[in-house]
Scaffold this active site. Sequence first.
Site, PDB file in Angstrom:
ATOM      1  N   ASP A 242      38.416  42.614  40.907  1.00 39.22           N
ATOM      2  CA  ASP A 242      37.691  42.494  42.169  1.00 39.22           C
ATOM      3  C   ASP A 242      37.697  43.839  42.897  1.00 39.22           C
ATOM      4  OD1 ASP A 242      36.519  41.719  44.471  1.00 39.22           O
ATOM      5  OD2 ASP A 242      37.969  40.142  44.974  1.00 39.22           O
ATOM      6  N   HIS A 244      36.101  44.134  45.602  1.00 40.32           N
ATOM      7  CA  HIS A 244      36.190  43.645  46.978  1.00 40.32           C
ATOM      8  C   HIS A 244      35.274  44.407  47.927  1.00 40.32           C
ATOM      9  CE1 HIS A 244      38.792  41.469  50.004  1.00 40.32           C
ATOM     10  NE2 HIS A 244      38.618  40.614  49.034  1.00 40.32           N
ATOM     11  N   GLU A 268      33.885  42.444  40.157  1.00 40.94           N
ATOM     12  CA  GLU A 268      33.408  41.651  41.290  1.00 40.94           C
ATOM     13  C   GLU A 268      33.108  42.527  42.499  1.00 40.94           C
ATOM     14  OE1 GLU A 268      35.830  38.272  42.081  1.00 40.94           O
ATOM     15  OE2 GLU A 268      35.391  38.252  44.230  1.00 40.94           O
ATOM     16  N   GLU A 294      30.329  35.784  47.035  1.00 36.72           N
ATOM     17  CA  GLU A 294      31.225  34.954  47.849  1.00 36.72           C
ATOM     18  C   GLU A 294      30.883  34.986  49.331  1.00 36.72           C
ATOM     19  OE1 GLU A 294      34.825  37.040  46.700  1.00 36.72           O
ATOM     20  OE2 GLU A 294      35.140  37.654  48.764  1.00 36.72           O
ATOM     21  N   HIS A 344      33.906  31.280  44.142  1.00 36.84           N
ATOM     22  CA  HIS A 344      35.033  31.793  44.905  1.00 36.84           C
ATOM     23  C   HIS A 344      35.768  30.625  45.553  1.00 36.84           C
ATOM     24  CE1 HIS A 344      36.558  33.628  48.797  1.00 36.84           C
ATOM     25  NE2 HIS A 344      37.026  34.492  47.917  1.00 36.84           N
TER      26      HIS A 344
END
Lengths: 440, 387
Positions: A242, A244, A268, A294, A344
């Site tokens: 991730d 993020h 991700e 997400e 998610h």
Amino acid sequence: MRRRQFLTGLAGAGFAGIARPRELGASSSCICAMLPLQNALGAEAFLGVGSKIKITNMKVFGVSLTPDSDRPYVFVKLETDSGVVGWGEATLEGKAGAVMACVDDFREFIIGSDPMQVEHHWQSMYVHTFYRAGPVIGSAIAGIDQALWDIRGKVLGLPVYKLLGGPMDSKGVRGYYHARASNKEELAHLRATASSLGVTCFKSGIPGYYEWIETNASIRRAVGAMQMLREGLGPDIDIGVDFHAKTSPSVASILIKEVEPLNLLFVEEPCPPENVKAMARIARRSTTPIATGERLVASFSCRELIELGVADILQTDINHVGGITALWKVAAMAEASGISMAPHACEGPIGSLATVHVDAATPNFLVQEICSGVQPEMKEKVWEEWLGFPAMRMVNGRFPLPQKPGLGFDLTEDALKKYPFGGTRPMARVFHQDGSVAAW
Amino acid sequence: MIMPDRTALRRARLASTAFAFSLQKDQVVTDSGMKVSVLRLYPLREPVSGRRYTLLKIVTESGLVGMGECGEVSAADFAKATRIVAEKPATAYEVIRQHLLPWPGLQAAVNMALLDILGKKAQAPIYQVLGGPTRFKARSSAALEGETDAALATSMKRAHVAGHRAFLVPVPRVGAPNQGQAFIQATRRRLDRLREAGGDGVDFVLDGAGLLSAGDASSLAHELERFHLLWFDEPCRLSTLSPARKIASESVTALGFGRHLHDPGAFQDLLREEVVDVLRPSLALNGISQIRKMAALAEAYYVAVAPHHNGGPVATAAALHLAASLPNFFLQEIPLPVSEADRRMRSELVGASLETVADGFAALPTGSGLGITLNEDALERYRERPA
């Protein structure tokens, strides 16, 4: 402060006492040409084709596992005149108070209506709100939507995944934990534990924060962390990483090029989500699958991600995208394009369990997240105390499917009382070396 | 770097009713009795119109009966589909849909039958099982029949008396590609006459039936921009998307496409290429669930769905449940046979006529499942037998 107390006080009372004007348009001072005509087609119009069940009350709960939690759970409970109740989750990290108020804004939409008409109510909440998509509105709709599905399943006598035509596999849905390990030894231990538990997939992040362009040292550190993951977990475990949305497209593209040989399951959110073409630039230069979604609200937000070939895996979150109704639609859109679903799930147990129901009826489902490690954490002990079973703990690498009607759990208001709402708190704020704002 | 303690900063991710239901604590739902035990096909043919369709009956171990419908089915395909469906839990309609994708018609019929069973098990109409109703009645249309303008006007009068207010009008007979202005003007005259006869309260879908060249279709779409058709249906073939792109880019007349499609990717191409205003998946090739998925796709493009249907009464029931479950449904075609004998056959098969329309809208069924009662005698009576 007064607002926080206001919400704290209301949480217990379930917002029951707030009176609302009934005629929204008539008393308005707005004389603009767009003022809608109030038409009479309310719940009465559906009497002949409805279920005769009515929603009688809606309660909103802020639930803080620790008094200083920056992400209290927001739960919604709907009560009906038939005695059936439904639970949903509207948790929005860092914005608990706003979501609780927004859920209450929908009181007029819900009380007195037929709980079976979930699509109709979803449309009304989304369309009649005028502003449509947005995380606060999306999360509020999500909480109500899940509670409506819980009621629907209980009334129809079937688990939600059966209403949706599942299960694709009665053994449950494949899941992943987060890799809680900071060195090779811990990763090797994790690998052994995973092998004994049947867990086949993990996710981790990249260390630190990233400026628009990064130094050699920073890039080598991030690449090193990902290499360590692969070396420590071995070749047979699937690994997601991730980013993020901490990285810019420029930095993410360099990192992803470096880790191509690691054969990651996905990277991700390689950059922030609101600019699809920026992420497309990353995706064009990557052979590693890109996962994202997400933070998106409603299926409308997925068109460009799909059309521009950005997303290989969509991760819309049931608590923000708009509940079961919206997550199912995103999955249907993805299915037509050969895109997989890996939703998610990092909030409370209600939304996570609701997601498992959708996963179980999704042919293009890949893997389900839970923000936890292979060892149960404090929150999962609380969940078990609430629900009576170890929610979102895998068995042989899969989340087992609930067997009871609706979302498949019983929850009481009493069970939540031990964890009163501690108020809304800001999420983390981080800064670069020079004091400028960094993304986490 | 000014970097507060990492663990504190990470997100937590890294750190009285109409239903006969009884809610018991710890009630567990099993598949007991829900396995598919019998599948039977009934090829049917309407005595006068000659319209053909095939009804499918599925029975579960516990005796719940579900009905579905599609077009003609070969015995070999039916045998394959039977092997796939038999013994599977009838509620798992999405799982079974995946297995049947190579046989679109059977996939569609099985899907209707399984949802019929699921609704009966849940004691609710299918649209309630699927999250509806989103509406309490469904806008309808009828296809007009006839070769000449006069015959079409007569057909419209009949359909209007039957309650319809929207009509599918065929283009005049197509002789050759690129027929020019004579054809355009003949079509225009046809529609003008029908509108004059029908008054302001009627609307039209122009049916190109995939017969026109891109040039003719585009000229026609352009000519009719200010006529305000509901839409121009199947203005060209879809063997490639280029003609559709040309037509869609040259006028604002709304276009409908999709009656022959059953591959989700093909519907998505129509949306992605922005050539479609009304998605037209056929009930008999897609079933309820697949159209719901295509509708979810269309919704994200702000595009309407008006399922194509020219089959029998079971698919009409399925279409009405579908309509009541969709947010972006616009209109449902309902077959309107000319002959009394054909109409009688349709209502006898399913116990009552669901095909009744009032002031442009069809009522929704209210019984469990599809809300129809299969008449076994009628099924045997009308069953088409090998000559």
